[in-house]
Design a protein around this motif. Structure first.
Motif, PDB file in Angstrom:
ATOM      1  N   ILE A 153       0.792  -1.092   0.029  1.00 51.13           N
ATOM      2  CA  ILE A 153       0.172  -0.034   0.031  1.00 51.13           C
ATOM      3  C   ILE A 153       0.755   1.397   0.114  1.00 51.13           C
ATOM      4  O   ILE A 153       0.433   2.390  -0.899  1.00 51.13           O
ATOM      5  N   LYS A 154       2.021   1.244   0.693  1.00 48.22           N
ATOM      6  CA  LYS A 154       2.789   2.419   0.792  1.00 48.22           C
ATOM      7  C   LYS A 154       3.502   2.491  -0.734  1.00 48.22           C
ATOM      8  O   LYS A 154       3.671   3.739  -1.069  1.00 48.22           O
ATOM      9  N   LEU A 155       3.711   1.761  -1.367  1.00 47.99           N
ATOM     10  CA  LEU A 155       4.087   1.767  -2.539  1.00 47.99           C
ATOM     11  C   LEU A 155       3.217   2.163  -3.767  1.00 47.99           C
ATOM     12  O   LEU A 155       3.546   2.726  -4.765  1.00 47.99           O
ATOM     13  N   GLU A 156       1.943   2.381  -3.266  1.00 44.81           N
ATOM     14  CA  GLU A 156       0.745   3.105  -3.944  1.00 44.81           C
ATOM     15  C   GLU A 156       0.979   4.511  -3.658  1.00 44.81           C
ATOM     16  O   GLU A 156       0.191   5.310  -4.202  1.00 44.81           O
ATOM     17  N   ASN A 157       1.737   4.899  -2.682  1.00 49.69           N
ATOM     18  CA  ASN A 157       2.039   6.259  -2.169  1.00 49.69           C
ATOM     19  C   ASN A 157       0.649   6.567  -1.421  1.00 49.69           C
ATOM     20  O   ASN A 157       0.198   7.795  -1.390  1.00 49.69           O
ATOM     21  N   ASP A 158      -0.006   5.646  -0.708  1.00 58.22           N
ATOM     22  CA  ASP A 158      -0.863   5.894   0.231  1.00 58.22           C
ATOM     23  C   ASP A 158      -0.722   5.799   1.497  1.00 58.22           C
ATOM     24  O   ASP A 158      -0.767   4.704   2.071  1.00 58.22           O
ATOM     25  N   THR A 159       0.074   6.788   1.891  1.00 59.95           N
ATOM     26  CA  THR A 159       0.505   6.825   3.391  1.00 59.95           C
ATOM     27  C   THR A 159      -0.483   6.654   4.472  1.00 59.95           C
ATOM     28  O   THR A 159      -0.437   6.078   5.525  1.00 59.95           O
ATOM     29  N   GLY A 160      -1.784   7.331   4.277  1.00 61.51           N
ATOM     30  CA  GLY A 160      -2.817   7.453   5.290  1.00 61.51           C
ATOM     31  C   GLY A 160      -3.231   5.681   5.422  1.00 61.51           C
ATOM     32  O   GLY A 160      -3.317   5.520   6.688  1.00 61.51           O
ATOM     33  N   THR A 161      -3.611   5.033   4.469  1.00 65.26           N
ATOM     34  CA  THR A 161      -3.873   3.629   4.804  1.00 65.26           C
ATOM     35  C   THR A 161      -2.718   2.755   5.257  1.00 65.26           C
ATOM     36  O   THR A 161      -3.045   1.851   5.811  1.00 65.26           O
ATOM     37  N   THR A 162      -1.532   3.118   4.922  1.00 67.96           N
ATOM     38  CA  THR A 162      -0.321   2.449   5.377  1.00 67.96           C
ATOM     39  C   THR A 162      -0.304   2.279   6.626  1.00 67.96           C
ATOM     40  O   THR A 162      -0.162   1.446   7.591  1.00 67.96           O
ATOM     41  N   LEU A 163      -0.577   3.761   7.587  1.00 67.21           N
ATOM     42  CA  LEU A 163      -0.841   3.934   8.779  1.00 67.21           C
ATOM     43  C   LEU A 163      -1.938   3.279   9.579  1.00 67.21           C
ATOM     44  O   LEU A 163      -1.716   2.554  10.518  1.00 67.21           O
ATOM     45  N   VAL A 164      -3.036   3.212   8.809  1.00 63.66           N
ATOM     46  CA  VAL A 164      -4.011   2.379   9.196  1.00 63.66           C
ATOM     47  C   VAL A 164      -3.706   1.041   9.344  1.00 63.66           C
ATOM     48  O   VAL A 164      -4.368   0.256  10.591  1.00 63.66           O
ATOM     49  N   MET A 165      -3.147   0.386   8.398  1.00 60.96           N
ATOM     50  CA  MET A 165      -2.818  -0.976   8.495  1.00 60.96           C
ATOM     51  C   MET A 165      -1.801  -1.428   9.847  1.00 60.96           C
ATOM     52  O   MET A 165      -2.039  -2.566  10.247  1.00 60.96           O
ATOM     53  N   LEU A 166      -1.366  -0.444  10.484  1.00 64.12           N
ATOM     54  CA  LEU A 166      -0.473  -0.900  11.469  1.00 64.12           C
ATOM     55  C   LEU A 166      -1.015  -0.387  12.581  1.00 64.12           C
ATOM     56  O   LEU A 166      -0.478  -0.808  13.751  1.00 64.12           O
ATOM     57  N   SER A 167      -2.191   0.244  12.853  1.00 67.95           N
ATOM     58  CA  SER A 167      -3.009   0.759  13.867  1.00 67.95           C
ATOM     59  C   SER A 167      -3.582  -0.331  14.801  1.00 67.95           C
ATOM     60  O   SER A 167      -3.826  -0.223  15.987  1.00 67.95           O
ATOM     61  N   PHE A 168      -3.724  -1.540  14.085  1.00 66.68           N
ATOM     62  CA  PHE A 168      -4.282  -2.598  14.972  1.00 66.68           C
ATOM     63  C   PHE A 168      -3.452  -3.597  15.397  1.00 66.68           C
ATOM     64  O   PHE A 168      -3.764  -4.566  16.243  1.00 66.68           O
ATOM     65  N   ILE A 169      -2.120  -3.396  15.194  1.00 63.19           N
ATOM     66  CA  ILE A 169      -0.928  -4.368  15.690  1.00 63.19           C
ATOM     67  C   ILE A 169      -1.179  -4.288  17.220  1.00 63.19           C
ATOM     68  O   ILE A 169      -1.204  -5.626  17.597  1.00 63.19           O
ATOM     69  N   ILE A 170      -0.917  -3.432  17.867  1.00 68.08           N
ATOM     70  CA  ILE A 170      -0.648  -3.283  19.322  1.00 68.08           C
ATOM     71  C   ILE A 170      -2.090  -3.856  20.200  1.00 68.08           C
ATOM     72  O   ILE A 170      -1.877  -4.939  20.974  1.00 68.08           O
ATOM     73  N   PRO A 171      -3.166  -3.610  19.790  1.00 64.48           N
ATOM     74  CA  PRO A 171      -4.358  -4.052  20.567  1.00 64.48           C
ATOM     75  C   PRO A 171      -4.693  -5.459  20.071  1.00 64.48           C
ATOM     76  O   PRO A 171      -4.854  -6.408  21.224  1.00 64.48           O
ATOM     77  N   MET A 172      -4.381  -6.032  18.769  1.00 68.69           N
ATOM     78  CA  MET A 172      -4.366  -7.426  18.586  1.00 68.69           C
ATOM     79  C   MET A 172      -3.436  -8.182  19.260  1.00 68.69           C
ATOM     80  O   MET A 172      -3.728  -9.585  19.917  1.00 68.69           O
TER      81      MET A 172
END
Length: 410
Positions: A153-172
């Protein structure tokens, strides 16, 4: 209809979702009705909302084993689509993240979020084993499951969604039983990097508090010293690389955190958004009466900045209702996770609740100037079929968890 059809049907979650969708349709109509070319947006949103709600009901009544068995297949398909969009996708606003088929746009990264949560949940799923301890290899594997689509997703230049993908790591990871100290080390490292970038004095205070926190963890001094050193390196690395950027590059980055530094460029939308929300007052200017909205001061307000339309035309009360509905949805997803005896469904609900919270917090924060503008939609409200359907998929699985909460192995 048979009353048994509605047994264990999470009506609170369902009605809250409908409430947000209805608000979103009215907001999209208001934000687009002055433009002939965009007048059909609200109709398309309403059409797919109806389809999506039917889909939610269908998912609610599926046996949970069907959902878990599809996890890796969905994840694999998501990766294939993310690769294909890099080759055949269309670039919009600098992001090459869209397929267009006969004029209809599909954004694979929105569905990749759902598939990744499902895959991570399936990886951590251990049947009837509670308090499972995980090896470093397993933790790295689970992290890799998240990072692979995030990198694409980062290669698509979509920084926002890239950060979203990382947002659930800690809670899960936390609910899966990963060591709290390990999660603490990860969170503090990220915090150190951010604070060092914002202000070196904040960073110094943070390091002092970190020493105190490490003392209370009472880990071996060598381990604690390692965590402290990693935080110091993370903070100073960010400051070092920032100092090596060209002045114009530094200006663009600072505009993300301080819109006033570039009022006619990247900070324009935030400034106009704050004006719109502030002018709405307590009760708002009235539907279709918002000057900032109707005069189109904010470009494409029906997408990422739709919350400022709600604040302007429906006021603090209307904006507060939206936050309340998100609070109910997140609460219901976490409650369903807590009540579920199925570890897979529990972890999936935690991941989905994290996605709802991160999207809501960042999107609303963007419009009122307390969060960086990274371009992510307001769940179930912003215009966009891919975003709408992906969040409805999450809701459907959340409702399935409530209906089958007593099923242990399925």
């Amino acid at each position: 209809m048979d009353r048994k059809f509605f047994d264990r049907f999470d009506i609170t979650l369902f009605l809250s979702v409908i409430g947000l969708i209805v608000i979103g349709i009215f907001a999209i109509y208001s934000a687009t009705q002055s433009s002939v070319n965009n007048s059909g947006f609200y109709i398309k949103q309403m059409t797919f909302a109806i389809i999506g709600l039917v889909m939610v009901i269908g998912i609610t009544y599926l046996p949970p084993r069907y959902i878990s068995s599809l996890s890796y297949y969905a994840y694999g398909l998501a990766l294939v689509l993310l690769l294909l969009v890099l080759v055949f996708g269309r670039t919009i606003n600098g992001n090459k993240s869209w397929f267009y088929i006969t004029g209809f746009g599909i954004q694979p990264s929105e569905f990749a979020k759902v598939a990744t949560v499902m895959a991570v949940s399936n990886f951590f799923y251990k049947g009837d084993e509670d308090n499972q301890k995980f090896s470093i290899t397993q933790l790295l594997t689970a992290t890799g499951i998240v990072l692979l689509p995030a990198i694409l997703i980062k290669l698509e230049n979509d920084t926002g969604t890239t950060l979203v993908m990382l947002s659930f790591i800690i809670p899960m990871f936390f609910f899966a039983g990963v060591s709290p100290f390990l999660l603490f080390a990860v969170v503090t490292t990220v915090a150190a990097a951010v604070l060092a970038f914002i202000n070196i004095y904040y960073f110094a205070v943070f390091l002092a508090l970190l020493i105190l926190a490490l003392y209370f963890f009472k880990k071996h001094w060598l381990l604690s010293a390692g965590v402290f050193l990693i935080n110091v390196i993370a903070g100073y690395s960010v400051s070092f690389f920032y100092s090596k950027l060209q002045p114009y590059q530094q200006k663009r980055i600072m505009a993300v955190f301080d819109p006033a530094s570039d009022p006619l460029g990247s900070g324009y939308n935030v400034i106009q958004s704050k004006v719109a929300i502030g002018s709405g007052g307590l009760f708002g200017k009235g539907f279709l009466q918002g000057s900032q909205t109707q005069l189109r001061f904010i470009p494409e307000q029906w997408t990422d900045f739709i919350y400022c339309m709600i604040g302007e035309e429906f006021g603090l009360l209307g904006a507060g209702v939206v936050i309340l509905l998100y609070g109910i949805i997140i609460y219901r997803l976490l409650t369903n996770a807590y009540l579920s005896r199925n570890r897979y469904m529990m972890l999936a609900c935690v991941g989905f609740a994290s996605l709802f919270f991160f999207h809501m917090f960042i999107n609303v924060g963007m419009t009122i100037g307390i969060a960086p503008v990274i371009g992510i939609p307001l769940p179930l409200v912003s215009n966009g079929v891919s975003s709408l359907m992906s969040f409805l998929l999450m809701v459907g699985i959340g409702m399935n968890t409530y209906r089958h909460k007593d099923i242990f192995l399925s």
